[in-house]
Write a protein that holds these residues in place. Sequence first.
Motif, short mmCIF file in Angstrom:
data_model
loop_
_atom_site.label_atom_id
_atom_site.label_comp_id
_atom_site.label_asym_id
_atom_site.label_seq_id
_atom_site.Cartn_x
_atom_site.Cartn_y
_atom_site.Cartn_z
N THR A 38 -0.97 90.39 22.91
CA THR A 38 -0.70 91.55 23.75
C THR A 38 0.74 91.57 24.25
O THR A 38 1.47 90.58 24.15
N ALA A 82 -2.77 96.16 23.58
CA ALA A 82 -2.54 96.34 25.01
C ALA A 82 -3.18 95.22 25.80
O ALA A 82 -4.25 94.71 25.45
N ALA A 97 -7.04 98.26 24.39
CA ALA A 97 -6.99 96.95 25.02
C ALA A 97 -7.49 95.89 24.04
O ALA A 97 -8.46 96.11 23.31
#
Length: 272
Positions: A38, A82, A97
Amino acid sequence: MSTLVCFHAHPDDEVFGTGGVMRSASDAGHRVVLVTATDGALGEVPDGLLDEGETLVQRRQAEVAASAAVLGVHRVVNLGYADSGMAGTEGNTAPGAFATVDVEEAAATLAEVLREENATVLTVYDPNGGYGHPDHVQVHHVGTRAGALAGVPYVYEATMNRDHMRMLMEANPAWNEQPDGAEAGQTGQSGPRPDVEAFGLPESELTTAVDVTAVLDAKRAAMQVHESQIGDFGPFLAMERDVLAEVFGTEWFRRVTPPAAVGAARETALPL
């Protein structure tokens, strides 16, 4: 020359559990690759640290590049997912995510890097991601699957020695309280006692203990460059070297590929 690939959730995670083995492997002439899942966009940042117009993502990418240089890393790869944020926050279910992505899809992306690098050893996290962070748990699932897809000869779970951590907490009462939601290792702050039983794995399950005290200065220097995440590292930067060695001088792993034989002696190095 062998290749070590360390897979982590966010910029700065590389230092805690694998900073020493990365620097040691590099010093020994091996290729070292750091992969982060991420962008670290949901990390906390001290007021006034960022320059005008600078985003936290930009700062954290610069910090991880500087950390990688200190640790002797030859290539840094970000998979571009993310940040999911701490457990129980809205980011856990946000579109894109990392915690929500399809494991097979993400594993295939990581497997491409592993094949490009002809990885000899891959490190991921234990099934609880060390302390339950959703992105760390996903690193376990994605990394383990990617290692299988790419046929990496050796896959290890980087983790914490729960028994050793318990001993340190008992020997240092001032470390026993932390703010709610603090990550493992933040010490000397007010708040409830951290649940040590939720951290890492018991020593009986650990197959590998690597002494990294010879490169501890590099490990501390890598901590220092992560200025935006000083909440994670600040307490350690002020420690005397012998205390720092007690906390970070050994890096702990559980070998999952190939499985360690029952009753086998604990390894003292990764197979590079």
